[in-house]
Design a protein around this motif. Structure first.
Motif, PDB file in Angstrom:
ATOM      1  N   VAL A 107       0.851  -1.177   0.000  1.00 16.31           N
ATOM      2  CA  VAL A 107       0.000   0.000   0.000  1.00 16.31           C
ATOM      3  C   VAL A 107       0.891   1.232   0.000  1.00 16.31           C
ATOM      4  CG1 VAL A 107      -1.782   1.271   1.247  1.00 16.31           C
ATOM      5  CG2 VAL A 107      -1.790  -1.233   1.254  1.00 16.31           C
ATOM      6  N   ASP A 108       0.780   2.013  -1.041  1.00 20.24           N
ATOM      7  CA  ASP A 108       1.570   3.226  -1.153  1.00 20.24           C
ATOM      8  C   ASP A 108       0.846   4.340  -0.405  1.00 20.24           C
ATOM      9  OD1 ASP A 108       3.277   5.211  -1.773  1.00 20.24           O
ATOM     10  OD2 ASP A 108       2.906   5.226  -3.938  1.00 20.24           O
ATOM     11  N   GLU A 109       1.446   4.755   0.721  1.00 18.74           N
ATOM     12  CA  GLU A 109       0.813   5.757   1.546  1.00 18.74           C
ATOM     13  C   GLU A 109       1.163   7.174   1.103  1.00 18.74           C
ATOM     14  OE1 GLU A 109       1.809   4.968   5.567  1.00 18.74           O
ATOM     15  OE2 GLU A 109       0.686   3.083   5.639  1.00 18.74           O
ATOM     16  N   THR A 110       1.975   7.319   0.080  1.00 21.55           N
ATOM     17  CA  THR A 110       2.305   8.645  -0.407  1.00 21.55           C
ATOM     18  C   THR A 110       1.107   9.238  -1.135  1.00 21.55           C
ATOM     19  OG1 THR A 110       3.217   7.727  -2.449  1.00 21.55           O
ATOM     20  CG2 THR A 110       4.752   8.080  -0.629  1.00 21.55           C
ATOM     21  N   PRO A 111       0.914  10.541  -1.033  1.00 24.76           N
ATOM     22  CA  PRO A 111      -0.237  11.170  -1.716  1.00 24.76           C
ATOM     23  C   PRO A 111      -0.182  10.940  -3.225  1.00 24.76           C
ATOM     24  CG  PRO A 111       0.799  12.675  -0.144  1.00 24.76           C
ATOM     25  CD  PRO A 111       1.709  11.501  -0.276  1.00 24.76           C
ATOM     26  N   THR A 112      -1.333  10.770  -3.839  1.00 24.80           N
ATOM     27  CA  THR A 112      -1.415  10.515  -5.281  1.00 24.80           C
ATOM     28  C   THR A 112      -1.689  11.790  -6.061  1.00 24.80           C
ATOM     29  OG1 THR A 112      -3.771  10.007  -5.061  1.00 24.80           O
ATOM     30  CG2 THR A 112      -2.221   8.162  -4.900  1.00 24.80           C
ATOM     31  N   ARG A 116       0.207  21.019  -9.040  1.00 24.23           N
ATOM     32  CA  ARG A 116      -0.022  21.913 -10.169  1.00 24.23           C
ATOM     33  C   ARG A 116       0.651  23.273  -9.975  1.00 24.23           C
ATOM     34  NH1 ARG A 116      -5.944  21.920 -13.002  1.00 24.23           N
ATOM     35  NH2 ARG A 116      -5.393  23.032 -14.921  1.00 24.23           N
ATOM     36  N   PHE A 117       0.793  23.701  -8.694  1.00 24.42           N
ATOM     37  CA  PHE A 117       1.405  24.986  -8.371  1.00 24.42           C
ATOM     38  C   PHE A 117       2.325  24.813  -7.171  1.00 24.42           C
ATOM     39  CE2 PHE A 117      -2.709  26.024 -10.288  1.00 24.42           C
ATOM     40  CZ  PHE A 117      -2.351  26.950 -11.260  1.00 24.42           C
ATOM     41  N   GLN A 162      -0.508  16.232   3.727  1.00 28.25           N
ATOM     42  CA  GLN A 162      -1.360  15.044   3.598  1.00 28.25           C
ATOM     43  C   GLN A 162      -1.894  14.895   2.178  1.00 28.25           C
ATOM     44  OE1 GLN A 162      -4.456  15.362   6.547  1.00 28.25           O
ATOM     45  NE2 GLN A 162      -3.022  15.515   8.263  1.00 28.25           N
ATOM     46  N   LYS A 163      -2.157  16.010   1.520  1.00 29.32           N
ATOM     47  CA  LYS A 163      -2.741  15.980   0.177  1.00 29.32           C
ATOM     48  C   LYS A 163      -1.688  15.896  -0.924  1.00 29.32           C
ATOM     49  CE  LYS A 163      -6.923  16.547   1.767  1.00 29.32           C
ATOM     50  NZ  LYS A 163      -7.951  15.464   1.666  1.00 29.32           N
ATOM     51  N   GLY A 164      -0.435  16.131  -0.589  1.00 30.46           N
ATOM     52  CA  GLY A 164       0.605  16.089  -1.612  1.00 30.46           C
ATOM     53  C   GLY A 164       0.721  17.374  -2.409  1.00 30.46           C
ATOM     54  N   VAL A 165       0.268  18.493  -1.845  1.00 32.47           N
ATOM     55  CA  VAL A 165       0.351  19.794  -2.503  1.00 32.47           C
ATOM     56  C   VAL A 165       1.711  20.413  -2.174  1.00 32.47           C
ATOM     57  CG1 VAL A 165      -0.648  22.109  -2.658  1.00 32.47           C
ATOM     58  CG2 VAL A 165      -2.146  20.111  -2.398  1.00 32.47           C
ATOM     59  N   GLN A 166       2.347  21.003  -3.177  1.00 29.45           N
ATOM     60  CA  GLN A 166       3.660  21.620  -2.986  1.00 29.45           C
ATOM     61  C   GLN A 166       3.507  23.013  -2.383  1.00 29.45           C
ATOM     62  OE1 GLN A 166       6.806  20.092  -3.751  1.00 29.45           O
ATOM     63  NE2 GLN A 166       5.345  18.388  -3.698  1.00 29.45           N
TER      64      GLN A 166
END
Length: 313
Positions: A107-112, A116-117, A162-166
């Motif tokens: 299970v890849d727990e990294t955000p998918t 985009r910005f 948690q969401k993987g937003v930069q």
């Protein structure tokens, strides 16, 4: 004379051959067979004469009863399961060796999320900024804007990770003043393969007699600022204002356009500045010091960011 001689010989021979009379022996009754033990098999033909049979007329006192304690019997140990002696089938599938077990997908727990910005998050002011604090409450507490701004940005960053937003935390320091040029330079010089957007986070203040007095103007609510003439800035400000009002329920003070705010004028990217309540409005300042209210303000910023991440700008 002859008669006496005959009687003499009769008595003589009678004493020699006389037998003693034997009394008959008393008859000893044969005892009944003992009652079978509890662990012996009972013979169906055995009848105890001392136990009345069906139909006997027995009075209440005709049978002597004795209470006997029945010994406890141990439960037999469970027997071993019998082996299945049935014949083995002609064909058996080959055993599965450990290396032949199918691998389970990890299970890849990294955000998918596909970023985009790059969001440049600017927490306004610092510990050394003059003013930017509420009057002191009766209990000794005081609202400090630099602390509020950093708490909001911290909560935003937790959700973005948690969401993987930069994101880029423009000013993580606390012991600084306004540091306006430094903020703008850091955002402009930040290397990024993604287009950058700038969000400066603040709390507002209304006119008051002094920083030691609560405002009597009744000003309260949330407003969002953008650089005048920037269509992208106005659109971005509208998205943040929409989510802030929806999430907090604060008064909607709408969008504000300006050419004077340094961080909006000097940044080389689309930028907005949110004013999240009035810290010198006594009732609103109390709310801004509550953690659950701060979380709502942070979540509103996150929701606005996610909308832009999804739909673009």
């Amino acid at each position: 004379m002859l008669q006496k001689i005959i009687e003499f010989f009769q008595n003589l021979f009678g004493g020699l051959f006389r037998t003693k009379k034997v009394e008959p022996r008393p008859t000893i009754p044969t005892p009944p067979p003992p009652s079978p033990r509890a662990d012996e098999e009972i013979d169906d033909d055995y009848v105890d004469d001392n136990i009345p049979q069906d139909g006997a007329d027995i009075g209440e006192n005709d049978i002597e009863t004795t209470e006997v304690e029945v010994p406890k019997t141990e439960e037999p140990a469970p027997s071993e399961p019998e082996e299945d002696e049935s014949e083995e089938p002609d064909f058996l599938p080959p055993p599965i060796l450990p290396e032949e077990f199918p691998e389970t997908e990890s299970v890849d727990e990294t955000p998918t999320h596909e970023p985009r910005f790059l969001w440049c998050l600017d927490n306004g002011h610092g510990r050394f900024t003059r003013g930017k604090r509420s009057p002191v409450f009766m209990d000794g507490r005081q609202f400090l804007e630099y602390e509020f701004n950093r708490d909001i940005v911290k909560k935003i960053i937790e959700k973005l990770e948690q969401k993987g937003v930069q994101y880029f935390n423009v000013v993580p320091e606390v012991d600084i003043d306004n540091f306006l040029s430094g903020r703008v330079d850091r955002a402009n010089d930040k290397k990024s393969d993604l287009p950058k957007l700038y969000v400066s986070i603040h709390a507002n203040a209304a006119s008051a007699e002094s920083i030691n007095h609560w405002s009597t103007s009744g000003a309260k609510g949330i407003e969002t600022w953008f650089f005048k003439g920037s269509r992208r800035g106005e659109k971005l400000a509208g998205i943040f204002q929409k989510h802030l009002i929806k999430k907090t329920g604060f008064k909607n003070r709408n969008l504000k356009a300006t050419t004077k705010l340094f961080v909006l004028r000097k940044t080389k990217m689309t930028s907005v500045l949110t004013e999240n309540g009035f810290f010198n409005n006594k009732e609103e300042a109390k709310m801004l010091m509550l953690d659950n209210v701060r979380q709502k303000i942070a979540d509103a910023h996150v929701n606005a960011i996610l909308e832009v991440e999804k739909n673009g700008l």
